[in-house]
Design a protein around this motif. Structure first.
Motif, PDB file in Angstrom:
ATOM      1  N   LEU A  81     113.136  42.784  65.220  1.00  0.00           N
ATOM      2  CA  LEU A  81     111.817  42.221  64.924  1.00  0.00           C
ATOM      3  C   LEU A  81     111.506  42.278  63.422  1.00  0.00           C
ATOM      4  O   LEU A  81     110.891  41.366  62.875  1.00  0.00           O
ATOM      5  CB  LEU A  81     110.738  42.963  65.710  1.00  0.00           C
ATOM      6  CG  LEU A  81     110.676  42.659  67.197  1.00  0.00           C
ATOM      7  CD1 LEU A  81     109.779  43.660  67.910  1.00  0.00           C
ATOM      8  CD2 LEU A  81     110.205  41.238  67.435  1.00  0.00           C
ATOM      9  N   ARG A  97     110.363  37.125  71.472  1.00  0.00           N
ATOM     10  CA  ARG A  97     109.559  38.023  70.629  1.00  0.00           C
ATOM     11  C   ARG A  97     108.771  39.005  71.489  1.00  0.00           C
ATOM     12  O   ARG A  97     108.711  40.199  71.194  1.00  0.00           O
ATOM     13  CB  ARG A  97     108.610  37.213  69.745  1.00  0.00           C
ATOM     14  CG  ARG A  97     107.782  38.081  68.803  1.00  0.00           C
ATOM     15  CD  ARG A  97     106.912  37.241  67.880  1.00  0.00           C
ATOM     16  NE  ARG A  97     107.675  36.330  67.060  1.00  0.00           N
ATOM     17  CZ  ARG A  97     108.369  36.677  65.971  1.00  0.00           C
ATOM     18  NH1 ARG A  97     108.413  37.935  65.614  1.00  0.00           N
ATOM     19  NH2 ARG A  97     109.016  35.782  65.273  1.00  0.00           N
ATOM     20  N   SER A 126     109.333  43.001  71.568  1.00  0.00           N
ATOM     21  CA  SER A 126     108.188  43.881  71.288  1.00  0.00           C
ATOM     22  C   SER A 126     108.037  44.933  72.371  1.00  0.00           C
ATOM     23  O   SER A 126     107.821  46.112  72.084  1.00  0.00           O
ATOM     24  CB  SER A 126     106.901  43.066  71.175  1.00  0.00           C
ATOM     25  OG  SER A 126     106.967  42.215  70.069  1.00  0.00           O
ATOM     26  N   SER A 178     110.866  47.434  72.120  1.00  0.00           N
ATOM     27  CA  SER A 178     110.687  48.377  71.010  1.00  0.00           C
ATOM     28  C   SER A 178     109.779  49.541  71.393  1.00  0.00           C
ATOM     29  O   SER A 178     109.841  50.605  70.797  1.00  0.00           O
ATOM     30  CB  SER A 178     110.128  47.652  69.786  1.00  0.00           C
ATOM     31  OG  SER A 178     108.781  47.308  69.971  1.00  0.00           O
TER      32      SER A 178
END
Length: 157
Positions: free
Chosen positions: A128, A141, A145, A148
């Motif tokens: 990212l 994305r 996210s 993560s």
């Protein structure tokens, strides 16, 4: 700082036990069958199922990756390695059928990062931060996210 991505030991155990089980069934089927055609066909089916478990074992040994702020040094399932600089990554997408992230660079080389790898949250954070914003579609994305934060993409749905 470099982070290693690798499969958990459970991948090796499950792949090895599955292959051994189906190869054992193939051998038993071949040795104890009474009808030659049915015996060969059944043994062949079990042998093929055993072969289908071997990529999981190969992944455990060969699909190991080193991720840094500059690049990703990736391994492929059946051997061979490659290096991809983050500045050369032109696209990252998620493959819902295979459950891995596919990184593609400007020369169209691909690296595949399975969602089951140990170290996935660190990979997601670096991807990212380092990948060009236009390399990620909205779904990828969002999944990166979430990864993560330690929430891996769902495997079964």
């Amino acid at each position: 700082m470099s982070i290693e991505l690798r499969h958990p030991m459970s991948s090796l155990v499950i792949g090895t036990i599955s292959a051994a089980f189906f190869f054992w069934l193939a051998a038993v089927s071949f040795m104890t069958g009474t009808h030659p055609v049915a015996t060969f066909g059944t043994a062949l089916c079990f042998g093929v199922l055993g072969l289908m478990a071997l990529p999981m074992v190969a992944d455990y040994f060969f699909a190991r990756h080193q991720v840094s702020e500059d690049s990703i040094d990736f391994g492929r399932r059946f051997g061979g390695r490659g290096v991809m600089r983050w500045s050369d990554v032109r696209r990252i997408r998620f493959s819902p059928t295979m459950k891995w992230f596919v990184l593609e660079d400007v020369s169209r080389r691909k690296a595949r990062i399975a969602t089951s790898l140990i170290g996935l949250p660190d990979f997601a954070r670096i991807a990212l931060a380092q990948a060009a914003p236009d390399a990620l579609d909205p779904k990828t994305r969002r999944l990166l996210s979430e990864a993560s934060l330690g929430r891996r993409p769902r495997v079964w749905l």
